[in-house]
Structure formats: structure tokens, C-alpha cells
Enzyme design. Structure first.
Site, PDB file in Angstrom:
ATOM      1  N   GLU A 270      -4.794   2.126  -4.452  1.00 43.94           N
ATOM      2  CA  GLU A 270      -3.330   2.244  -4.442  1.00 43.94           C
ATOM      3  C   GLU A 270      -2.726   1.059  -3.686  1.00 43.94           C
ATOM      4  OE1 GLU A 270      -4.967   2.802  -1.508  1.00 43.94           O
ATOM      5  OE2 GLU A 270      -3.272   3.896  -0.640  1.00 43.94           O
TER       6      GLU A 270
ATOM      7  N   ASP B 270       0.860  -1.199   0.000  1.00 45.99           N
ATOM      8  CA  ASP B 270       0.000   0.000   0.000  1.00 45.99           C
ATOM      9  C   ASP B 270       0.890   1.240   0.000  1.00 45.99           C
ATOM     10  OD1 ASP B 270      -3.116   0.776   0.976  1.00 45.99           O
ATOM     11  OD2 ASP B 270      -1.550   2.248   1.432  1.00 45.99           O
TER      12      ASP B 270
END
Ligand code: GTP
Length: 341
Positions: free
Chosen positions: A261, A218
Site C-alpha cells: 500500500e 503510504d
């Protein structure tokens, strides 16, 4: 010795070459079906040699033949280059008596004397090649043979069309499969395919009792990258991280975009230690990468949660939850960290 005659190009040469390109792969495929058609041509015309040739910019390439091996000739060296200048059959009963062909090496070196070739014409009328027969004895074909040879050339063209269509369909299918499985921004698998492949790896790992690990990546403070540099810059960062992941993993590893993301790497036959080492390497590469966009250089870091499948594992969700928990700890510990859960 007289110079060889240079064969004129058809008036529509550039369009003709464009038409030929639609059959571009076929000159590499000496197929049994085409060979059979040359055999039939030779039988019909009662000659020992027959060829199917494609005529490119400079070269004439025989893609199927009987009585002689396939070969590539310079365009000025081939009778077929004359044949495509006209509709219908070009018949030269004695090459030595025709000024176009009397100097050809085909005649002077191999002793070939008779040529009859008919154009292979596309539906839009371009002569891309020929079906021809040859003989060392000078002679003419009879009307029946001429008619059958022309009919056979249409069958060769129909087969060429069929092969070209098959090829186009295959390419379209491969393209569609690619588009349906890949996330365009990162170049990694999309979520759906990632999970299909993940489930298959879980099954395989259970069956063969091999380790299976995964890493959840992440990007840190990604929202502020978007807010500071704009959404396009955020996209460029994601794309660049995708590239780092893609080029760092093994071909047997599976990398996909899990969420906005968040990227996920499934690592078959990899222990927790191996997965941790890979994750650390990815983390460092991401940290060190400089992403240039619109004259600005952006840096980014990532937090990574790593986990490995337990023997009593209930499925993908359980592994993901464990990786997510490790990721949460990495974020909590200050980000730009890898945590093994
Ligand atoms: N540019 C771009 N941004 C995206 C994309 N997908 C998700 N995002 C953004 O990613 C950001 C994620 O924000 P958060 O979940 O708050 O996480 P973060 O800012 O990375 O913070 P931490 O994860 O806690 O370090 C959001 O602003 C999303 O809009 C995308 O495809 N392109």
C-alpha cells in the site's frame, strides 16, 4: 432521368465486412507501395487510371490510385461494388452500354467509359475490395492483360495481409509492453519499471545538474480497512488513490507502486519545495476522497515522506531511505501528514 440502380449486397455481406475490419487501419494509409502497384496495373492494361479500393458498408474508398486522386464514393456510385459480387474479373468495355453503370456519375460526369476490376479476396474467400483499371475510351483488355491484372490483385492482397499482420504485431507488442510495465490495481508503473525509470532520472539529473525529488506515499491504517471492509474494498481504495496520483502529476513525473500500500512518485526537475507542495495536494485529495463500495463509503488518509536528491547522492536506494525516514516521521507525528526529509 432514370433512378440509379442500387447495387445488391453479397450474400455473405456481414462476414465480408467483419473480414474487412481486419484491415481497418489500411484505408487511412495511402502507401507508396500500393501506389506503385496501381501504376503497374495501369501500365499492364495500357490505361491512364488504376485504383485499389476497399468496400465498406456504405462507401468505396480508394486507398491508392494513379491518374486520379483518392476518393470516397457511395457504394451505389462505384463499379467496384459490382466487381465484388463475382469471383474473377468484371470487365465492362463500355459503361454507357451496360445498364448497371450507364447512369453512374463516373460515366456521365467524368466521361469514364471502360472498367475492369478484380476482387481483392482474403484467404477465407471474402471480397473486401478491388484492383481496377479505367479508361475514357471504350475497349476490352486482352487475355494477357486480364491474367496479369488478376495476378497483380493477388500481390495487392498479399501486401494488405502483410500490413495487417505488422499492425497486429505492433498492437500486441504495445499491449505486452503495457502489461509488463503497469501495476494492474493502481494503473501506475510496477516496481521493476519504476526503478528502471528512477535510475535513468538520477543519471539525467546528475548530468544536467537539475533537481530531482521523490515522494513516498503510504496509506494509513490500511490493514484495518482490509479487516473492516474486506480485501476487495482495500483494493478499490488502492485503485482510487492510484487514480488520484495519476491525474495529479505531470507527464514527466514517474509514479509507481513501490510495495503493498505504498506508492512512489519520482519528480524530475522538481525542488524539495515543489515536491512538498505536490505531496500536500495529493494528501489532501486522498483525505477528501470518498470511495464507494457495496453501498459503503470508505475514507482513507495517507502519510507522505518527501526528499530531494543531494549532490553526493550514491543512488536510488539512498534517496529511498531518506524518503522512508521522512515517511516514518510523518507516521510518528500522527499520520495524514507530509514530512520533508
Ligand atoms: N487490499 C489490499 N491490501 C493490501 C495490498 N497490499 C498490501 N495490503 C495490505 O496493506 C496492509 C498494510 O498494513 P501495515 O503495514 O500494518 O500498515 P497500515 O495498516 O497501513 O498501518 P500504517 O502504515 O502504520 O498506518 C496489510 O494488511 C497488507 O495485507 C493489496 O494489494 N490489496
Amino acid at each position: 432521368m432514370e433512378a440509379m440502380i442500387s447495387v445488391p449486397r453479397p450474400k455473405n455481406e456481414s462476414e465480408r465486412l467483419a473480414a474487412l475490419r481486419r484491415y481497418r487501419q489500411l484505408d487511412r494509409v495511402a502507401e507508396k507501395d500500393f501506389e506503385l502497384l496501381t501504376k503497374v496495373a495501369a501500365e499492364i492494361c495500357d490505361v491512364p487510371f488504376a485504383l485499389i479500393s476497399l468496400i465498406d458498408d456504405d462507401h468505396v474508398t480508394s486507398v491508392a490510385s494513379i491518374g486520379m486522386p483518392n476518393a470516397v464514393l457511395a457504394r451505389d456510385e462505384a463499379c467496384c461494388s459490382w466487381a465484388i459480387l463475382q469471383d474473377g474479373l468484371l470487365e465492362i468495355p463500355d459503361l454507357s452500354r451496360d445498364q448497371r453503370t450507364a447512369r453512374l456519375r463516373l460515366m456521365t460526369e467524368t466521361g469514364m467509359h471502360m472498367y475492369a476490376g478484380t476482387s481483392l479476396s482474403t484467404k477465407d474467400g471474402f471480397h473486401i475490395g478491388t484492383l481496377c483499371v479505367l479508361d475514357k475510351k471504350p475497349h476490352s483488355l486482352n487475355n494477357h492483360q486480364r491474367e496479369l491484372l488478376s495476378g497483380l490483385a493477388r500481390q495487392v492482397m498479399a501486401l494488405l495481409d502483410l500490413r495487417a499482420h505488422e499492425q497486429m504485431l505492433m498492437e500486441a507488442l504495445v499491449r505486452e509492453q503495457y502489461l509488463a510495465s503497469v501495476d494492474m490495481l493502481t494503473g501506475l508503473l510496477n516496481r521493476r519499471v519504476l526503478f528502471e525509470r528512477f535510475d535513468a532520472e538520477i543519471d539525467r539529473s546528475r548530468r544536467y545538474s537539475t533537481p530531482l525529488s521523490m515522494a513516498l506515499i503510504d496509506l494509513d491504517h490500511f490493514k484495518s480497512i482490509n479487516d473492516t471492509f474486506g480485501h476487495a474494498a482495500g483494493d478499490a481504495v488502492l485503485s482510487s488513490v492510484g487514480e488520484i496520483v495519476k491525474t495529479s502529476i505531470r507527464s514527466s513525473d514517474i509514479a509507481g507502486r513501490y510495495g503493498g500500500e505504498e506508492l512512489c512518485v519520482v519528480l524530475p526537475q522538481t525542488t524539495a519545495e515543489g515536491a512538498y507542495a505536490l505531496a500536500e495536494s495529493l494528501r489532501k485529495q486522498i483525505e477528501e476522497s470518498m470511495i464507494s463500495i457495496d453501498g459503503k463509503t470508505i475514507t482513507v488518509t495517507a502519510s507522505i515522506g518527501v526528499t530531494t536528491m543531494q549532490t553526493n547522492c550514491k543512488g536510488a536506494l539512498q534517496i529511498l531511505n531518506a524518503a522512508d525516514e521522512a515517511l516514518y516521521q510523518a507516521k510518528h507525528a500522527g499520520r495524514n501528514k507530509t514530512v520533508l526529509g
